[in-house]
Design a protein around this motif. Structure first.
Motif, mmCIF file in Angstrom:
data_model
loop_
_atom_site.group_PDB
_atom_site.id
_atom_site.type_symbol
_atom_site.label_atom_id
_atom_site.label_comp_id
_atom_site.label_asym_id
_atom_site.label_seq_id
_atom_site.Cartn_x
_atom_site.Cartn_y
_atom_site.Cartn_z
ATOM 1 N N LYS A 177 0.849 -1.197 0.000
ATOM 2 C CA LYS A 177 0.000 0.000 0.000
ATOM 3 C C LYS A 177 0.877 1.236 0.000
ATOM 4 O O LYS A 177 2.039 1.205 0.435
ATOM 5 N N GLU A 180 0.868 6.258 4.068
ATOM 6 C CA GLU A 180 -0.305 6.919 4.634
ATOM 7 C C GLU A 180 -0.204 8.426 4.432
ATOM 8 O O GLU A 180 0.853 9.028 4.641
ATOM 9 N N TYR A 182 -0.278 9.845 1.610
ATOM 10 C CA TYR A 182 0.035 10.025 0.196
ATOM 11 C C TYR A 182 -0.941 9.252 -0.684
ATOM 12 O O TYR A 182 -1.110 9.574 -1.855
ATOM 13 N N ASP A 183 -1.546 8.201 -0.106
ATOM 14 C CA ASP A 183 -2.366 7.315 -0.921
ATOM 15 C C ASP A 183 -3.535 8.040 -1.586
ATOM 16 O O ASP A 183 -3.649 8.086 -2.808
ATOM 17 N N LYS A 184 -4.384 8.638 -0.801
ATOM 18 C CA LYS A 184 -5.576 9.297 -1.357
ATOM 19 C C LYS A 184 -5.292 10.712 -1.851
ATOM 20 O O LYS A 184 -5.906 11.181 -2.811
ATOM 21 N N ALA A 185 -4.337 11.391 -1.220
ATOM 22 C CA ALA A 185 -4.058 12.782 -1.587
ATOM 23 C C ALA A 185 -3.241 12.881 -2.875
ATOM 24 O O ALA A 185 -3.449 13.798 -3.677
ATOM 25 N N ALA A 188 -4.098 8.473 -5.585
ATOM 26 C CA ALA A 188 -5.422 8.241 -6.171
ATOM 27 C C ALA A 188 -5.667 9.179 -7.367
ATOM 28 O O ALA A 188 -6.031 8.714 -8.452
ATOM 29 N N ASN A 192 -5.719 8.096 -11.332
ATOM 30 C CA ASN A 192 -6.874 8.478 -12.142
ATOM 31 C C ASN A 192 -6.415 9.126 -13.447
ATOM 32 O O ASN A 192 -6.964 8.863 -14.520
ATOM 33 N N ARG A 254 -5.442 -1.514 -4.513
ATOM 34 C CA ARG A 254 -6.128 -1.102 -3.282
ATOM 35 C C ARG A 254 -6.902 0.203 -3.489
ATOM 36 O O ARG A 254 -7.918 0.446 -2.840
ATOM 37 N N LEU A 255 -6.400 1.032 -4.417
ATOM 38 C CA LEU A 255 -7.070 2.291 -4.730
ATOM 39 C C LEU A 255 -8.012 2.167 -5.921
ATOM 40 O O LEU A 255 -8.618 3.150 -6.349
ATOM 41 N N TYR A 257 -7.092 0.843 -9.049
ATOM 42 C CA TYR A 257 -6.450 1.080 -10.345
ATOM 43 C C TYR A 257 -5.497 -0.058 -10.730
ATOM 44 O O TYR A 257 -4.411 0.181 -11.270
#
Length: 355
Positions: A177, A180, A182-185, A188, A192, A254-255, A257
Motif C-alpha cells: 500500500k 499513509e 500520500y495514498d488518497k491525496a 489516487a 486516475n 487497493r485504490l 487502479y
C-alpha cells in the motif's frame, strides 16, 4: 497424396511459427542512457551502436538533450523516454509554459525521432519537497493537454517513483500500500490521470537495495526454490523483483487502479563497489541483469500479474565516471568504448540464445 500435402504444409507452418517466435517476439528491455561522465562517445555513435549491434528498442534519457534527440532521428525501432528535470516541474504546471516547453524541446524532433514517454521529473515523492510534489500532477496534466493541443499522439506522460512510495508494511506483496497520507491525496488522483490518459505508472524497483546476506540469491533471480509464500494469496515467489512489482500492483489495486499498466523505469546492479561491500561485483551484476532480461522477455509476468509484460529499463547503458561513489559509477552494461562490461544477452548475436 492430398493428406500428405496437408501434413507437409502444416509441418512447414509449424516450423515457421517456431522459428519466427524468437525474432518476432517483442524485446521488452530498454536502457537508461545517463551522461554523468566526461568520457562518453557522442550521441550519434551511441544511437548507431544501439540500432545496429543490440536488441535494445527503448531508451530513457534524463533530460531533453537536443543532441541526443537528433541522434536518434531515423533509428527505426528505437523509442525514447524524455525526462523533464525536477526543477522545471513548478513552471510546467501552467499550460502556457508546458506548451512552450513542448514546442521547444519535443516538436522539432517529431516524427523523425520516436518519442514514447515524457517522464515528468524523477522520484519526486522521494525528495519530500512539498513544492515539487504539489506541482507534479498539475505538470503532468498540463503536458498531456499540450500534447493534445499540438495534435501529437503516441506520447504518454508519466513520472518514475522509487519504492519509497510504499509503506513499510508492504511485505508480503499482497499487503502493498502507498504511504499513509500520500495514498488518497497524491496517488489516487495520479492513478486516475494514468487511467484517463492510458499512460503507465512508472516505478524503480531495485532488489540491490533490499537484499540481505540470506536473500542475495533471491534478489539475483538465482533461487530455484520458493523463497517467499504470500500467506494471503498463497502465491509463491522465487525472486525479489516480482515481489517488489507485485507490492506496487497491490497498492494500485487497493485504490481501484489495478488495470493501469506498470513500466519499470529503472532497475540494475553495480559491477563494482566500495571496499568490503557485499553482494557487489561483476558476477552479481551479470547474474541480476542477465536473469532480468530473460525473466522480462519470457512474458511470464509476476505471481499477481501472470502473463503480463513489463517494459523494463536497465540502469544503465554506460559506466559514468563522474557519479559520486564507486558503485554508482559502475552500473553500466557497457564501457565508454562500447565494450560490454559483462554479457546479459542484449546483443543481436544473442537472439537465438536469449529466447
Amino acid at each position: 497424396m492430398m493428406m500428405g500435402t496437408k501434413l507437409v504444409t502444416l509441418l512447414f507452418i509449424l516450423i515457421l511459427t517456431l522459428i519466427s517466435v524468437p525474432f518476432s517476439a517483442a524485446f521488452h528491455v530498454g536502457v537508461n542512457y545517463g551522461t554523468v561522465a566526461n568520457n562518453l562517445p557522442p550521441p550519434h555513435q551511441v544511437a548507431n551502436f544501439l540500432k545496429t549491434k543490440t536488441n535494445i528498442n527503448h531508451v530513457k534519457i534524463f533530460d531533453a538533450n537536443p543532441e541526443i534527440l537528433a541522434a536518434f532521428s531515423g533509428t527505426t525501432g528505437i523509442s525514447l523516454t524524455v525526462t523533464v528535470p525536477n526543477s522545471d516541474i513548478p513552471s510546467l504546471s501552467k499550460l502556457p509554459k508546458a506548451r512552450s516547453w513542448l514546442s521547444n524541446s519535443i516538436l522539432p524532433f517529431l516524427p523523425e525521432t520516436s518519442i514514447r514517454y515524457i517522464a515528468v521529473g524523477n522520484e519526486v515523492i522521494a525528495t519530500s519537497n512539498k513544492t515539487l510534489i504539489g506541482h507534479l500532477l498539475p505538470a503532468m496534466e498540463s503536458l498531456a493537454s499540450a500534447l493534445h493541443l499540438a495534435n501529437v499522439t503516441g506520447i504518454s506522460v508519466s513520472t518514475p517513483h522509487s519504492l519509497g512510495i510504499l509503506s513499510g508494511s508492504s511485505e508480503p506483496p499482497s499487503s502493498g500500500k502507498f504511504r499513509e497520507g500520500y495514498d488518497k491525496a497524491i496517488f489516487a488522483p495520479m492513478l486516475n490521470f494514468h487511467n484517463r490518459t492510458k499512460s503507465p505508472f512508472m516505478v524503480n524497483p531495485y532488489p540491490y537495495f533490499g537484499f540481505g546476506p540470506e536473500t542475495l540469491n533471491y534478489a539475483l533471480f538465482n533461487s530455484i526454490d520458493v523463497v517467499v509464500v504470500d500467506p494471503v494469496t498463497k502465491l509463491n515467489y522465487t525472486n525479489m523483483f516480482d515481489a517488489q512489482v507485485d507490492a506496487v500492483y497491490s497498492a494500485m489495486k487497493r485504490l481501484g487502479y489495478g488495470d493501469v499498466d506498470i513500466v519499470v523505469a529503472e532497475t540494475g546492479w553495480p559491477s563494482a563497489g566500495e571496499t568490503n561491500q557485499t553482494g557487489v561485483g561483476l558476477e552479481y551484476a551479470a547474474a541480476y541483469n542477465g536473469n532480468l532480461v530473460k525473466h522480462v522477455n519470457s512474458g511470464k509476468g509476476t505471481p499477481l500479474m501472470p502473463n503480463r509484460v513489463f517494459e523494463t529499463y536497465i540502469f544503465s547503458l554506460f559506466n559514468e565516471n563522474l557519479k559520486p561513489s564507486v558503485s554508482e559509477q559502475n552500473y553500466g552494461l557497457f564501457k565508454p568504448d562500447f565494450t560490454p562490461v559483462y554479457d546479459v544477452g542484449i546483443m543481436k548475436t544473442d537472439q537465438v540464445r536469449l529466447y
